[in-house]
Design an enzyme around this catalytic site. Structure first.
Site, short mmCIF file in Angstrom:
data_model
loop_
_atom_site.label_atom_id
_atom_site.label_comp_id
_atom_site.label_asym_id
_atom_site.label_seq_id
_atom_site.Cartn_x
_atom_site.Cartn_y
_atom_site.Cartn_z
N LYS A 252 0.90 -1.29 0.07
CA LYS A 252 0.07 -0.09 0.05
C LYS A 252 0.69 1.19 -0.04
O LYS A 252 2.30 1.20 0.14
CB LYS A 252 -0.89 -0.06 1.20
CG LYS A 252 -0.20 -0.01 2.58
CD LYS A 252 0.34 1.15 3.33
CE LYS A 252 0.98 0.94 4.51
NZ LYS A 252 1.88 2.00 4.82
N ASP B 28 -2.13 -2.32 9.73
CA ASP B 28 -2.17 -2.46 8.55
C ASP B 28 -2.85 -3.35 7.81
O ASP B 28 -3.19 -3.54 6.54
CB ASP B 28 -0.55 -2.03 7.66
CG ASP B 28 -0.27 -0.57 7.93
OD1 ASP B 28 -1.17 0.34 8.13
OD2 ASP B 28 0.87 -0.23 7.48
#
Length: 313
Positions: free
Chosen positions: A18, A146
Site C-alpha cells: 500500500k 495495516d
C-alpha cells in the site's frame, strides 16, 4: 480437525502493498501510541503466500528481495497470523508457509501486513475453517494496524490505530513510480523522531490533535480520479522525521519532481518514495529517468483489490 484431514494441498493467496496518500498522526497518548488518520491505496505490488499442511508452523522466503535478515521464528507476523487462526478455530495442525516477497522490507508499504493478511486467507482455505469475513478482519486488526487494509484493499480511510476502516470512493487508476531504498527504516524509530520533531518545533507548529481526520480534499481527489488534484493534497506527517533520519531521501524527492512527477511522498514510515505521475506516459518517462540516475524503481498502479485466493496446487 487435524493437519492430516487437510491433506497435502497447497493454497496460494496474494495480498497487495500500500501507499498512504494521506497520513496524519495525532498527539502522543498516555499509552505511548498515537491515533492516525490515513487514506490508504493498495497498489499492484504483491506478496504471494503458499500454505501447505504441516504438523507445526514454519515460514520460508523467496522472491526478488533480499530476505536474509527476516526472522522465521514465532515473532514473524505470518506465523503469528497462522497461529492466531488455529487458536481461534481449534485447528490442531500447523502450516508450512512459503512467501515470495516483492514489497520492500521495512519500506513503509505494509509488506509484512500483506503477508499476514494473505496467510489468514490461505490457512482458512487450507484448513477449511470457514471463518466469516468480519472475524478475519477482527483477527487482522489484532495482528497490526495495516493488516485489515491488506485484506480489504482498494482505497480506504483508516482511523484509530489505522485499523478502523471505511471504504473510500475512488475512480479510475492512479500511476505511481516507486523509488526503493537499499535500507529499511524502523517504524517505532520514525514515530519517536516525530515526537522529538514536534517538541523541537513546538513554538512554530500547531499542536497535533489527539484524533486526526483525513482532509476532505483528499477524498474529493480520489472520488474524481484526478491525479493533479491528489498531487496537491498528498501529505505524510512521518515525512519530516523520516527525512531527518535519512536526509538522502530529500534528493530522491527532488529528482522525481524535476523529472515530471506531479508530487512525491515518503510512503508510511519510509524509506520508499512514491511519485504520482500524470498518466502512463509520464510514469514511463519518470521510471526511465530515475533508473538512469541508478535508483531502484518500480512502476505500479492503484487502487487494486485486497488479499484473495488464487489457484490451489
Amino acid at each position: 480437525m487435524t493437519s492430516a484431514a487437510a491433506g497435502s494441498r497447497t493454497v496460494h493467496a496474494r495480498a497487495p502493498g500500500k501507499i498512504n496518500v494521506f497520513f496524519k498522526v495525532g498527539s502522543l497518548l498516555e499509552d505511548g501510541y498515537h491515533d492516525v488518520a490515513s487514506a490508504y491505496q493498495a497498489v499492484s505490488l504483491y506478496e504471494d503466500v503458499y500454505a501447505t499442511a504441516a504438523d507445526d508452523f514454519s515460514v520460508t522466503f523467496g522472491g526478488p528481495i533480499d530476505t536474509s535478515g527476516l526472522l522465521t521464528d514465532g515473532s514473524n507476523l505470518a506465523i503469528k497470523a497462522a497461529r492466531m487462526l488455529a487458536r481461534k478455530t481449534g485447528f490442531r495442525g500447523g502450516v508450512a508457509l512459503r512467501i515470495d516477497k516483492n514489497v520492500p522490507i521495512a519500506g513503509g508499504m505494509g509488506g509484512g501486513s500483506a503477508d499476514a493478511a494473505a496467510t489468514l486467507l490461505a490457512c482458512d482455505a487450507l484448513w477449511r475453517t470457514e471463518v466469516p469475513r468480519e472475524e478475519l478482519l477482527a483477527l487482522a486488526a489484532r495482528l497490526g494496524s495495516d493488516v485489515p487494509f491488506a485484506l480489504v484493499g482498494g482505497t480506504a480511510i483508516g482511523t484509530g490505530r489505522g485499523d478502523q476502516l471505511s471504504p473510500a470512493l475512488a475512480k479510475g487508476t492512479f500511476q505511481w513510480v516507486l523509488a526503493l531504498a537499499e535500507f529499511g527504516m524502523s517504524t517505532p524509530d520514525v514515530y519517536s523522531e516525530l515526537d522529538r520533531h514536534r517538541a523541537r518545533h513546538a513554538r512554530d507548529i500547531f499542536p497535533a490533535s489527539p484524533q486526526p481526520t483525513v482532509d476532505t480534499n483528499v477524498l474529493q481527489a480520489l472520488r474524481a480520479g484526478d491525479a493533479q488534484m491528489l498531487a496537491e493534497v498528498l501529505h505524510n506527517d512521518l515525512q519530516a522525521p523520516a527525512l531527518h533520519l535519512a536526509p538522502g531521501l530529500g534528493a530522491v524527492l527532488e529528482l522525481g519532481e524535476e523529472n515530471g512527477a506531479l508530487a512525491g511522498i515518503i510512503s508510511g514510515s519510509g524509506p520508499t518514495v512514491a511519485f504520482l505521475a500524470p498518466d502512463l506516459d509520464g510514469a514511463l518517462e519518470l521510471q526511465i529517468a530515475l533508473s538512469a540516475a541508478r535508483l531502484n524503481v518500480l512502476r505500479v498502479t492503484g487502487p487494486v483489490h485486497g488479499a484473495r485466493l488464487l489457484q490451489e496446487h
